[in-house]
Design an enzyme around this catalytic site. Structure first.
Site, short mmCIF file in Angstrom:
data_model
loop_
_atom_site.label_atom_id
_atom_site.label_comp_id
_atom_site.label_asym_id
_atom_site.label_seq_id
_atom_site.Cartn_x
_atom_site.Cartn_y
_atom_site.Cartn_z
CG HIS A 89 13.98 -45.76 -23.78
ND1 HIS A 89 14.04 -44.71 -24.64
CD2 HIS A 89 13.63 -46.83 -24.52
CE1 HIS A 89 13.73 -45.12 -25.86
NE2 HIS A 89 13.47 -46.41 -25.81
CG ASP A 120 16.47 -39.12 -15.99
OD1 ASP A 120 15.90 -40.03 -16.60
OD2 ASP A 120 15.98 -37.99 -15.82
C1 GDG Z 1 12.60 -42.00 -20.20
C2 GDG Z 1 13.87 -42.07 -19.33
C3 GDG Z 1 15.12 -40.96 -21.20
C4 GDG Z 1 7.30 -33.58 -19.65
N1 GDG Z 1 6.31 -32.82 -19.14
C5 GDG Z 1 5.63 -32.33 -20.19
C6 GDG Z 1 6.22 -32.82 -21.36
N2 GDG Z 1 7.24 -33.59 -21.00
C7 GDG Z 1 8.15 -34.23 -21.96
C8 GDG Z 1 9.50 -33.58 -21.95
C9 GDG Z 1 10.39 -34.70 -22.50
C10 GDG Z 1 9.68 -35.94 -21.99
O1 GDG Z 1 8.36 -35.58 -21.63
C11 GDG Z 1 10.38 -36.49 -20.75
O2 GDG Z 1 11.55 -37.13 -21.15
P1 GDG Z 1 12.75 -37.42 -20.14
O3 GDG Z 1 13.87 -37.94 -20.94
O4 GDG Z 1 13.08 -36.15 -19.43
O5 GDG Z 1 12.23 -38.45 -19.05
P2 GDG Z 1 11.32 -39.81 -18.99
O6 GDG Z 1 9.90 -39.52 -19.28
O7 GDG Z 1 11.59 -40.39 -17.64
O8 GDG Z 1 11.90 -40.75 -20.15
C12 GDG Z 1 14.80 -40.91 -19.69
C13 GDG Z 1 13.84 -41.06 -22.03
O9 GDG Z 1 13.02 -42.14 -21.59
C14 GDG Z 1 14.15 -41.28 -23.52
O10 GDG Z 1 14.96 -42.38 -23.72
O11 GDG Z 1 15.81 -39.78 -21.54
O12 GDG Z 1 16.00 -41.00 -18.95
O13 GDG Z 1 13.56 -42.03 -17.94
O14 GDG Z 1 10.36 -34.72 -23.90
O15 GDG Z 1 9.48 -32.41 -22.73
N3 GDG Z 1 5.79 -32.51 -22.59
C15 GDG Z 1 4.71 -31.69 -22.69
N4 GDG Z 1 4.08 -31.18 -21.57
C16 GDG Z 1 4.51 -31.46 -20.32
O16 GDG Z 1 3.91 -31.00 -19.34
N5 GDG Z 1 4.25 -31.35 -23.88
#
Ligand code: GDG
Length: 463
Positions: free
Chosen positions: A156, A364
């Site tokens: 990921h 990322d």
């Molecule tokens: C890893 C990789 C890759 C965040 N704050 C809140 C909240 N979130 C949710 C977001 C989003 C998720 O968490 C974060 O996903 P990301 O992709 O932005 O980043 P990582 O957590 O680092 O994820 C990344 C991912 O895996 C999938 O393969 O894209 O590159 O690092 O869905 O919305 N959700 C809620 N409240 C919050 O305060 N409900």
């Protein structure tokens, strides 16, 4: 249909329908439909001498198998090798790597525990899909225990260039472990190319014309499978009225103020300090923006026991205080910094109510927030996505305003451009971005990976 066995560090709560994050939602939906097994750590740390049997729970058609870890496992495997070595290393942050031999030992020990727990639940025809950097040696451990099933791996997070990977002891072993899988999936072409360069230059593997990697013992499919979101369910959520957000939005409209939004786990890879500095620079470079725009930054607490995460929290609290101290007026607060978690429905409504989505990671794997922000916009009056060129998402989301997250002035200029962009240009960009995130949605990610794992299909780039 063959049974799917998913393994990840933690398992999602399948009793809840609304989960945070595309991985949990996409996998949970697919497992619910086709039935299968999901195995992972239960999040508990216990004292034990002998490995306990996995705890089995049946939820609908899904069998959840979970195991506890010891305090030592948690310190060495989870906080240690996974989050103080591999996480910074794979995000190109050699300066933050804290390597100890005990961490590597803990990592191998826990992967062996996962293999022991898993092997007893496997059936000969199972398809096994292992997720993320915590579990790179798991296929090797399973093969040692006689597993002949097809095993896939999806990373990921980014995969670094060989020059960076080579800084960590046992890097060769790590990549050799990856080559014990049948399918190795990455988020972007850049990550895939980094792996291919390593296996060719350091391991002498042959790269076959169809994209597969030939080692001395086996042929491995290495491919790029960009993860996506469930677009329709996100659109539906963003269209649901949310009273609190609506009242707040009305108030801003009356005052003629716009909102820039950032949503991230509070992680040093997400580029938060420079994001705040870029916002301050916007107010400096374009004084007319003062009192007409505010930044809302939601920073969700994460890995709070790792030193580097304590530092970044302090830095951000100081920075937001500094910017507010410098620019705020009695009736305008430029930065709203929220150190906490917002419910998913409120998040969708907040994205929709924000004129700019500001996503500036230093590195990322993909970044789902960028895709969620686009999915939440209305076509009548869409906002603009300002996106780091170092997010995996930038490989597909060309119609965002692409910025360099290390260049504060560049980010400030693009914020200004986003805030003053004419409606027809915003709509053109939104249309193109929506098409793109629909094409690369959660179902497409899952199906294309499963096609490789189940049938050995090789994904063509234009897919
Ligand atoms: C890893 C990789 C890759 C965040 N704050 C809140 C909240 N979130 C949710 C977001 C989003 C998720 O968490 C974060 O996903 P990301 O992709 O932005 O980043 P990582 O957590 O680092 O994820 C990344 C991912 O895996 C999938 O393969 O894209 O590159 O690092 O869905 O919305 N959700 C809620 N409240 C919050 O305060 N409900």
């Amino acid at each position: 249909m063959k049974r799917l066995v998913v393994v990840s560090n933690r398992v999602a709560d399948l009793t809840k329908t609304a989960q945070a994050g595309g991985l949990a939602v996409g996998l949970a939906d697919s497992l619910r439909q086709r039935g299968g097994v999901w195995m992972g750590w239960d999040g508990q740390t216990l004292k034990y001498e002998e490995e306990p049997e996995p705890r089995i729970r049946k939820i609908g058609e899904v069998i959840q198998a979970t195991i506890p870890l010891t305090e030592q496992d948690y310190a060495e495997y989870y906080l240690g090798f996974a989050n103080s070595v591999l996480w910074p290393l794979f995000h190109y942050r050699l300066d933050l790597v804290e390597y100890k031999t005990a961490f590597l030992e803990g990592y191998r020990r826990v992967n062996a525990k996962f293999a022991n727990a898993l092997v007893s639940t496997l059936q000969p025809d199972d398809l096994i899909w292992i997720h993320d950097y915590h579990l790179i040696p798991l296929a090797a451990e399973l093969r040692q225990r006689g597993c002949k099933q097809r095993i896939g791996f999806f990373l990921h997070i980014p995969f670094p260039p060989p020059e960076i990977l080579a800084a960590v002891p046992r890097h060769r072993w790590l990549v050799e472990c990856l080559l014990k899988f049948d399918v190795v999936g990455f988020q972007t072409q850049t990550d895939l190319n980094n792996l291919l360069r390593y296996v060719e230059d350091h391991l002498g593997c042959e790269l076959l014309p169809d994209g597969r990697v030939k080692t001395r013992e086996r042929v491995v499919i290495a491919g790029c499978y960009p993860i996506g979101i469930d677009v329709d369910s996100f659109v539906a959520m963003a269209e649901q009225p949310n009273d609190e957000v609506q009242i707040e939005t009305k108030r801003r409209e009356i005052l003629g103020r716009r909102q820039i939004i950032g949503v991230d786990r509070l992680d040093y890879t997400k580029g938060l300090p420079d994001r705040l500095r870029a916002f301050a620079r916007l107010l400096e470079m374009y004084p007319e923006m003062r009192k007409s725009v505010a930044l809302m930054q939601i920073a969700t607490p994460t890995r709070e026991e790792v030193e580097a995460y304590i530092d970044i929290r302090k830095e951000l609290e100081a920075l937001s205080g500094e910017i507010n101290g410098r620019f705020a007026d009695f009736n305008w607060t430029p930065v709203r910094y929220i150190h906490g978690t917002v419910p998913r429905e409120a998040l969708a409504a907040l994205y929709r109510a924000s004129q700019v989505g500001f996503v500036t990671p230093l590195r990322d794997g993909m970044n789902l927030v960028a895709k969620e922000y686009v999915a939440a916009q209305s076509m009548d009056n869409p906002g603009v996505l300002v996106l780091s060129k170092f997010a995996g998402a930038a490989e597909e989301m060309h119609e965002a305003l692409i910025v360099n997250p290390y260049d504060v002035d560049d980010m400030a200029r693009n914020l200004c451009r986003a805030l003053t962009m004419p409606l027809d240009e915003r709509q053109d960009r939104q249309r193109a971005l929506m098409d793109r995130i629909r094409k690369h949605d959660a179902a497409n990610w899952l199906n294309s990976f499963m096609a490789a794992l189940e049938k050995g299909e090789i994904r063509r780039e234009e897919d």
